[in-house]
Motif scaffolding. Structure first.
Motif, PDB file in Angstrom:
ATOM      1  N   GLU A   1      -8.219  24.361 -45.328  1.00  0.00           N
ATOM      2  CA  GLU A   1      -6.911  23.846 -45.262  1.00  0.00           C
ATOM      3  C   GLU A   1      -6.542  23.070 -46.760  1.00  0.00           C
ATOM      4  OE1 GLU A   1      -6.701  19.444 -43.417  1.00  0.00           O
ATOM      5  OE2 GLU A   1      -5.446  20.658 -42.091  1.00  0.00           O
ATOM      6  N   HIS A   2      -7.834  22.782 -47.378  1.00  0.00           N
ATOM      7  CA  HIS A   2      -7.600  22.037 -48.715  1.00  0.00           C
ATOM      8  C   HIS A   2      -6.964  23.236 -49.677  1.00  0.00           C
ATOM      9  CE1 HIS A   2      -8.326  19.810 -52.452  1.00  0.00           C
ATOM     10  NE2 HIS A   2      -8.915  20.792 -53.099  1.00  0.00           N
ATOM     11  N   PHE A   3      -7.744  24.441 -49.794  1.00  0.00           N
ATOM     12  CA  PHE A   3      -7.366  25.651 -50.592  1.00  0.00           C
ATOM     13  C   PHE A   3      -5.955  26.165 -50.311  1.00  0.00           C
ATOM     14  CE2 PHE A   3     -11.867  25.144 -51.726  1.00  0.00           C
ATOM     15  CZ  PHE A   3     -11.672  25.203 -52.836  1.00  0.00           C
ATOM     16  N   SER A   4      -5.639  25.955 -48.986  1.00  0.00           N
ATOM     17  CA  SER A   4      -4.508  26.584 -48.680  1.00  0.00           C
ATOM     18  C   SER A   4      -3.262  25.562 -49.059  1.00  0.00           C
ATOM     19  CB  SER A   4      -4.210  26.970 -47.090  1.00  0.00           C
ATOM     20  OG  SER A   4      -4.283  25.692 -46.322  1.00  0.00           O
ATOM     21  N   ASP A   5      -3.500  24.391 -49.018  1.00  0.00           N
ATOM     22  CA  ASP A   5      -2.526  23.330 -49.505  1.00  0.00           C
ATOM     23  C   ASP A   5      -2.488  23.513 -51.004  1.00  0.00           C
ATOM     24  OD1 ASP A   5      -2.244  22.383 -47.125  1.00  0.00           O
ATOM     25  OD2 ASP A   5      -3.418  20.507 -47.291  1.00  0.00           O
TER      26      ASP A   5
END
Length: 69
Positions: free
Chosen positions: A58-62
């Motif tokens: 989630e963090h990297f996709s954000d």
């Protein structure tokens, strides 16, 4: 698994495994079944790891969606 789930699927699987593990651990404790307790603890640890993987995705996709961060 979808490449666009942004970690949601991993987080949900992790929550499910943690719940399943908690039930097994409790039932094993109540019935003095150490094997079931151990399985429960393993499922809880597996679930926690899955949730962390989902959070990282989630963090990297954000970060990819908002490169200005």
């Amino acid at each position: 698994m979808s490449n666009n789930d942004h970690g949601t699927e991993d987080k949900l699987k992790g929550m499910g495994n943690k719940l399943k593990g908690s039930v097994k651990d409790t039932v094993g404790d109540l019935t003095d079944n150490t094997k079931m307790q151990a399985e429960g603890k393993w499922d809880k640890a597996k679930g926690a790891a899955q949730e962390k993987i989902g959070e990282a995705k989630e963090h990297f996709s954000d970060d990819e969606a908002h490169p200005e961060k």
